[in-house]
Design a protein around this motif. Structure first.
Motif, mmCIF file in Angstrom:
data_model
loop_
_atom_site.group_PDB
_atom_site.id
_atom_site.type_symbol
_atom_site.label_atom_id
_atom_site.label_comp_id
_atom_site.label_asym_id
_atom_site.label_seq_id
_atom_site.Cartn_x
_atom_site.Cartn_y
_atom_site.Cartn_z
ATOM 1 N N ILE A 147 0.834 -1.206 0.000
ATOM 2 C CA ILE A 147 0.000 0.000 0.000
ATOM 3 C C ILE A 147 0.869 1.256 0.000
ATOM 4 C CG2 ILE A 147 -1.626 1.349 1.382
ATOM 5 C CD1 ILE A 147 -2.876 -1.305 2.261
ATOM 6 N N THR A 148 1.946 1.225 0.818
ATOM 7 C CA THR A 148 2.844 2.370 0.900
ATOM 8 C C THR A 148 3.493 2.658 -0.443
ATOM 9 O OG1 THR A 148 3.299 1.868 3.211
ATOM 10 C CG2 THR A 148 4.859 3.318 2.084
ATOM 11 N N LEU A 149 3.962 1.588 -1.095
ATOM 12 C CA LEU A 149 4.606 1.774 -2.397
ATOM 13 C C LEU A 149 3.618 2.248 -3.443
ATOM 14 C CD1 LEU A 149 6.933 -1.364 -2.501
ATOM 15 C CD2 LEU A 149 7.609 1.016 -2.137
ATOM 16 N N CYS A 150 2.459 1.658 -3.467
ATOM 17 C CA CYS A 150 1.460 2.032 -4.467
ATOM 18 C C CYS A 150 1.008 3.475 -4.291
ATOM 19 C CB CYS A 150 0.262 1.092 -4.396
ATOM 20 S SG CYS A 150 0.615 -0.592 -4.957
ATOM 21 N N ALA A 151 1.012 3.933 -3.048
ATOM 22 C CA ALA A 151 0.576 5.303 -2.778
ATOM 23 C C ALA A 151 1.465 6.322 -3.454
ATOM 24 C CB ALA A 151 0.554 5.538 -1.267
ATOM 25 N N GLN A 152 2.722 5.944 -3.739
ATOM 26 C CA GLN A 152 3.646 6.869 -4.365
ATOM 27 C C GLN A 152 3.551 6.859 -5.892
ATOM 28 O OE1 GLN A 152 5.180 8.942 -2.283
ATOM 29 N NE2 GLN A 152 4.074 7.775 -0.745
ATOM 30 N N GLN A 153 2.782 5.949 -6.455
ATOM 31 C CA GLN A 153 2.643 5.883 -7.907
ATOM 32 C C GLN A 153 1.531 6.825 -8.366
ATOM 33 O OE1 GLN A 153 4.719 4.106 -9.983
ATOM 34 N NE2 GLN A 153 5.891 3.758 -8.122
ATOM 35 N N TYR A 154 1.780 8.109 -8.256
ATOM 36 C CA TYR A 154 0.780 9.093 -8.627
ATOM 37 C C TYR A 154 0.545 9.083 -10.135
ATOM 38 C CZ TYR A 154 1.906 10.989 -4.000
ATOM 39 O OH TYR A 154 2.118 11.146 -2.652
ATOM 40 N N GLN A 155 -0.700 9.227 -10.512
ATOM 41 C CA GLN A 155 -1.034 9.349 -11.926
ATOM 42 C C GLN A 155 -0.808 10.776 -12.419
ATOM 43 O OE1 GLN A 155 -1.724 6.720 -13.951
ATOM 44 N NE2 GLN A 155 -1.164 5.641 -12.064
ATOM 45 N N GLU A 156 -1.007 11.743 -11.522
ATOM 46 C CA GLU A 156 -0.772 13.141 -11.883
ATOM 47 C C GLU A 156 -0.497 13.952 -10.624
ATOM 48 O OE1 GLU A 156 -5.172 15.078 -12.213
ATOM 49 O OE2 GLU A 156 -4.556 13.798 -13.905
ATOM 50 N N LEU A 157 0.211 15.058 -10.811
ATOM 51 C CA LEU A 157 0.455 16.026 -9.747
ATOM 52 C C LEU A 157 0.252 17.424 -10.313
ATOM 53 C CD1 LEU A 157 3.657 14.618 -7.957
ATOM 54 C CD2 LEU A 157 1.328 14.680 -7.033
ATOM 55 N N TRP A 158 -0.195 18.335 -9.453
ATOM 56 C CA TRP A 158 -0.470 19.711 -9.857
ATOM 57 C C TRP A 158 0.257 20.678 -8.936
ATOM 58 C CZ3 TRP A 158 -4.023 21.201 -13.774
ATOM 59 C CH2 TRP A 158 -4.712 20.137 -14.368
#
Length: 241
Positions: A15-26
């Motif tokens: 879960i921790t690792l997946c949380a860092q796989q952002y699809q987009e950032l603004w």
């Protein structure tokens, strides 16, 4: 029971690792032209901004509009400047804590967010005075000290450089089909590199400044026209014949 604990621990890590796989950032805030801009996703763990910023504050967010599920990347240092050599961040839902500082209005701000290292690194980019090409695929090989091939700087945009000439494999030298670009006629300190070793110059327009000594490679010999945009970190090659 022990097996259950191990499965739960693995789930938490996942879960921790997946949380860092952002699809987009603004980026949003008073420092951002137009109030909000989407960052460029260079790779799974690398987001980039290159452009104008105004004096003020900006927040790095997971969405353009603030909502209950919006999270922010807050610096691990108080009043963190967007221009820095690398500042870690943590994730928060509190927008009040999440502001990064932009001190002056300038046209060439550039910063990268490494979501694997959880770090933001930024600069006020200054155009380079020189850009050279060298490598086993060039006529000069890997020679330095005045032997590298000088590229031509665009008169209207000092961040753009072009070169036209023959590239081909030279079996008699080390890494015969490889080459890279340097900010001086020697190998340090300034250089640019593809994200992966042996990247085909015709297939990938991305590059990073400094870092691992990866190199471009040829898929075929011929005469090339190469254009490098140092500020936006893009490279375009055309096989002329």
């Amino acid at each position: 029971m022990k097996r259950l604990y191990m499965m739960m621990a693995a789930l938490v890590v996942c879960i921790t690792l997946c949380a860092q796989q952002y699809q987009e950032l603004w980026i949003i805030g008073t420092a951002v032209p137009g109030g909000a801009q989407k960052l460029t996703k260079v790779s799974d763990n690398d987001f980039k901004y290159a452009g104008r910023l105004k004096a003020g504050e900006l927040r790095v967010a997971t969405a353009k509009k603030v909502g209950k599920r919006t999270t922010y990347l807050v610096a691990d240092a108080p009043d963190a400047n967007i221009v820095n050599k690398g500042i870690g961040y943590t994730v928060t839902t509190d927008a009040k804590q999440a502001a990064w500082q932009v001190v002056v209005t300038e046209e060439r701000y550039r910063f990268h967010i490494d979501t694997e290292k959880k770090q933001l690194r930024g600069e006020l980019f200054q155009p380079w005075g020189e850009l050279f090409l060298a490598g086993g695929a060039t006529e000069v090989g890997w020679k330095a000290d005045g032997k590298m091939l000088l590229m031509k700087q665009n008169l209207n945009n000092p961040c753009i450089w072009t070169w036209e000439g023959e590239l081909k494999r030279h079996p008699e030298v080390e890494e015969p089909g490889s080459f890279k670009f340097l900010g001086q006629d020697r190998y340090h300190p300034k250089s640019i590199h593809p994200y992966a070793a042996d990247t085909d110059i015709l297939k990938d327009k991305r590059f990073h400044t400094g870092g691992a000594d990866t190199k471009w490679t040829l898929s075929c010999d011929g005469r090339y026209r190469i254009t490098v945009d140092l500020f936006n970190e893009t490279i375009e090659a055309v096989l002329l014949k």
